[in-house]
Design an enzyme around this catalytic site. Sequence first.
Site, PDB file in Angstrom:
ATOM      1  N   HIS A 101      63.925   7.142  25.118  1.00 32.23           N
ATOM      2  CA  HIS A 101      64.891   8.310  24.298  1.00 32.23           C
ATOM      3  C   HIS A 101      65.307   9.537  25.705  1.00 32.23           C
ATOM      4  O   HIS A 101      63.908   9.608  25.861  1.00 32.23           O
ATOM      5  CB  HIS A 101      64.030   9.004  23.175  1.00 32.23           C
ATOM      6  CG  HIS A 101      64.781  10.455  23.014  1.00 32.23           C
ATOM      7  ND1 HIS A 101      63.799  11.114  22.858  1.00 32.23           N
ATOM      8  CD2 HIS A 101      65.826  10.811  22.273  1.00 32.23           C
ATOM      9  CE1 HIS A 101      64.897  11.893  22.451  1.00 32.23           C
ATOM     10  NE2 HIS A 101      66.677  11.782  22.060  1.00 32.23           N
ATOM     11  N   SER A 102      66.437  10.303  25.934  1.00 28.30           N
ATOM     12  CA  SER A 102      66.420  11.326  26.779  1.00 28.30           C
ATOM     13  C   SER A 102      65.620  11.275  27.614  1.00 28.30           C
ATOM     14  O   SER A 102      66.576  10.386  28.783  1.00 28.30           O
ATOM     15  CB  SER A 102      65.949  12.740  26.139  1.00 28.30           C
ATOM     16  OG  SER A 102      66.507  13.674  25.941  1.00 28.30           O
ATOM     17  N   LEU A 103      64.527  12.038  28.156  1.00 29.17           N
ATOM     18  CA  LEU A 103      63.491  11.534  29.490  1.00 29.17           C
ATOM     19  C   LEU A 103      63.123  10.169  29.690  1.00 29.17           C
ATOM     20  O   LEU A 103      64.342   9.584  30.490  1.00 29.17           O
ATOM     21  CB  LEU A 103      62.790  13.031  29.337  1.00 29.17           C
ATOM     22  CG  LEU A 103      61.282  12.510  31.019  1.00 29.17           C
ATOM     23  CD1 LEU A 103      62.399  12.932  32.257  1.00 29.17           C
ATOM     24  CD2 LEU A 103      60.155  13.589  30.579  1.00 29.17           C
ATOM     25  N   HIS A 260      70.236  15.455  18.635  1.00 22.07           N
ATOM     26  CA  HIS A 260      70.090  13.982  19.909  1.00 22.07           C
ATOM     27  C   HIS A 260      68.174  13.863  19.495  1.00 22.07           C
ATOM     28  O   HIS A 260      68.035  12.714  20.060  1.00 22.07           O
ATOM     29  CB  HIS A 260      69.745  15.245  21.501  1.00 22.07           C
ATOM     30  CG  HIS A 260      68.656  15.572  22.328  1.00 22.07           C
ATOM     31  ND1 HIS A 260      69.075  13.979  23.191  1.00 22.07           N
ATOM     32  CD2 HIS A 260      67.336  15.580  22.878  1.00 22.07           C
ATOM     33  CE1 HIS A 260      68.447  13.864  23.909  1.00 22.07           C
ATOM     34  NE2 HIS A 260      67.297  14.972  23.772  1.00 22.07           N
TER      35      HIS A 260
END
Length: 284
Positions: A101-103, A260
């Site tokens: 997720h994300s990073l 997000h």
Amino acid sequence: MSAQVEEVRLALGHIELAAHLFGPADGLPVIALHGWLDNANSFARLAPRLKGLRIVALDLAGHGYSAHRPVGAGYALADYAHDVLRVAEQLGWQRFGLLGHSLGAIISVQLAGALPDRISHLALIDGVVPPTLSEQDAAERLGLALQAQLRLDGKRKSVYATLEAGVEARMKGMVAVSREAAELLAQRGLMPVPGGYSWRSDSRLTLPSPSRLHPDQAMAFVKRIACPTCLVVAADGMLARHTALLEQLPFEQVTLPGGHHLHLNDAEGAALVADCFNRFFGIP
């Protein structure tokens, strides 16, 4: 969380990481990587809903219960990728999937592009490549990062009088999350300090990166990925507005409602993401 969850610590030689284990011991091996300033509880709603997977959800270095990098070290993407490989080596996993997720998604894409023979599946949530930079801005970027490193020595972490105040601060962070999500992240993120509570995460994580890839370099990782890949785009998240980037990606893409942290904010979002990834992994 599911009764199947097990807390472990992984001594990698250069650093010790904490992790949650989900799923059957003989399941498809998957390492789960959370987003910036989050922790393994990012997957507390999602992982128990994924079928047939042996998931190791890490607290990345500098986050949650994991150790911080030594004095003088930083948090480069390549260092995170090295940590993941060390975890896989310790577990005896020659090939494994990545859930990011994300990073964590960015780290996953870079590792899958760098060593495509090691990664069996790539499941991404609202993240693909890091922010990029044109060549002419590289020197200025490094200068700003060096100045920020010097200023950090004189800064103190925020202290919250109560746990509730710390949770509310996370709810209103750079990327807002629901109260339930903030409470889950706080379980592994907040620690008692004189005067109240503070977040465990390493202050150096807030520093600007000293360098960024050129867009062509970032896409070079994407182009080398050889495994099946599924990208969940949050309709109200960070990727949805980057249509030009999304159009370049040779991945299966599914847009789902939510922000997000759609996999963590509520049970409904976690169920939608789980349905998508259960189809992707294709395990009965």
